[in-house]
Design an enzyme around this catalytic site. Structure first.
Site, PDB file in Angstrom:
ATOM      1  N   ARG A  29       0.843  -1.197   0.000  1.00 31.53           N
ATOM      2  CA  ARG A  29       0.000   0.000   0.000  1.00 31.53           C
ATOM      3  C   ARG A  29       0.882   1.253   0.000  1.00 31.53           C
ATOM      4  O   ARG A  29       1.864   1.324   0.729  1.00 31.53           O
ATOM      5  CB  ARG A  29      -0.921  -0.001   1.211  1.00 31.53           C
ATOM      6  N   ASP A  30       0.494   2.225  -0.818  1.00 33.50           N
ATOM      7  CA  ASP A  30       1.199   3.500  -0.890  1.00 33.50           C
ATOM      8  C   ASP A  30       0.968   4.259   0.418  1.00 33.50           C
ATOM      9  O   ASP A  30      -0.157   4.274   0.932  1.00 33.50           O
ATOM     10  CB  ASP A  30       0.679   4.316  -2.077  1.00 33.50           C
ATOM     11  N   ILE A  31       2.008   4.889   0.959  1.00 32.37           N
ATOM     12  CA  ILE A  31       1.858   5.637   2.218  1.00 32.37           C
ATOM     13  C   ILE A  31       1.189   6.989   2.015  1.00 32.37           C
ATOM     14  O   ILE A  31       0.788   7.633   2.982  1.00 32.37           O
ATOM     15  CB  ILE A  31       3.208   5.811   2.953  1.00 32.37           C
ATOM     16  N   ASN A  87       5.013   6.002 -13.973  1.00 31.85           N
ATOM     17  CA  ASN A  87       5.626   7.287 -14.290  1.00 31.85           C
ATOM     18  C   ASN A  87       7.081   7.070 -14.705  1.00 31.85           C
ATOM     19  O   ASN A  87       7.729   6.139 -14.246  1.00 31.85           O
ATOM     20  CB  ASN A  87       5.584   8.221 -13.083  1.00 31.85           C
ATOM     21  N   VAL A  96      10.648   7.859  -6.812  1.00 34.37           N
ATOM     22  CA  VAL A  96      11.518   6.751  -6.427  1.00 34.37           C
ATOM     23  C   VAL A  96      12.003   6.106  -7.726  1.00 34.37           C
ATOM     24  O   VAL A  96      11.189   5.657  -8.541  1.00 34.37           O
ATOM     25  CB  VAL A  96      10.796   5.717  -5.550  1.00 34.37           C
ATOM     26  N   HIS A 100       7.994   1.092 -10.898  1.00 34.06           N
ATOM     27  CA  HIS A 100       6.842   0.593 -10.155  1.00 34.06           C
ATOM     28  C   HIS A 100       5.541   0.968 -10.840  1.00 34.06           C
ATOM     29  O   HIS A 100       5.447   1.986 -11.507  1.00 34.06           O
ATOM     30  CB  HIS A 100       6.842   1.111  -8.712  1.00 34.06           C
ATOM     31  N   HIS A 102       1.597   1.936 -10.234  1.00 33.83           N
ATOM     32  CA  HIS A 102       0.595   2.407  -9.285  1.00 33.83           C
ATOM     33  C   HIS A 102      -0.711   1.742  -9.687  1.00 33.83           C
ATOM     34  O   HIS A 102      -1.141   1.864 -10.833  1.00 33.83           O
ATOM     35  CB  HIS A 102       0.405   3.925  -9.394  1.00 33.83           C
TER      36      HIS A 102
END
Length: 121
Positions: A29-31, A87, A96, A100, A102
Site C-alpha cells: 500500500r502506498d503511504i 511514471n 523513487v 513501479h 501504481h
C-alpha cells in the site's frame, strides 16, 4: 546505484503494508494514497525507469501487469475498473527511481489524471 526506499522495503529494513509477494515482485500500500486503493507493484530487481528497460525485461514487465490484474480480482474491484500507471522521470512525477506500477481503484478516476503545474508565459 544507491539504495532506494523500495530496496529497503524488499530487504525488510523498513516496514510496509505488503499485500502480495512472489519471487519476482512485491506489492504494498502506498503511504500517500491518491485513491481508496493505491498499491505499488515493484520488481524485486531494480530497474530505475522505463528508459532503462531492456529486451530481457519483457517477461518481468508482463508479470507486474499480471500481478495488478490478480490483485484487482482478489480485492474485488476488477469489474468496476481500476487504473495502472507507471511514471517515468521527475517531470512525470516519479520520485523513487525503482520502476513501479501504481494500482488505483475504489473511486471514479477522472481524465486527465493530472493537474498542469507548469507556469504559463
Amino acid at each position: 546505484m544507491s539504495e532506494t526506499i523500495f530496496d529497503k522495503i524488499i530487504n525488510r529494513e523498513i516496514p510496509a503494508d505488503i499485500v502480495y509477494e512472489d519471487d519476482l515482485s512485491l506489492a504494498f500500500r502506498d503511504i500517500n494514497p491518491q485513491a481508496p486503493v493505491h498499491l505499488l507493484i515493484i520488481p524485486r530487481r531494480r530497474i530505475a525507469t522505463i528508459n532503462d528497460i531492456q529486451e530481457a525485461d519483457r517477461e518481468l514487465l508482463g508479470h507486474l501487469y499480471l500481478v495488478a490484474a490478480k490483485l484487482a480480482a482478489e480485492m474485488g474491484f476488477a469489474e468496476d475498473g481500476y487504473r495502472v500507471v507507471m511514471n517515468c522521470g521527475e517531470s512525470a512525477g516519479q520520485t523513487v527511481f525503482h520502476l513501479h506500477l501504481h494500482l488505483l481503484a475504489g473511486k471514479p478516476l477522472g481524465w486527465p489524471p493530472y493537474t498542469d503545474t507548469m507556469k504559463q508565459t
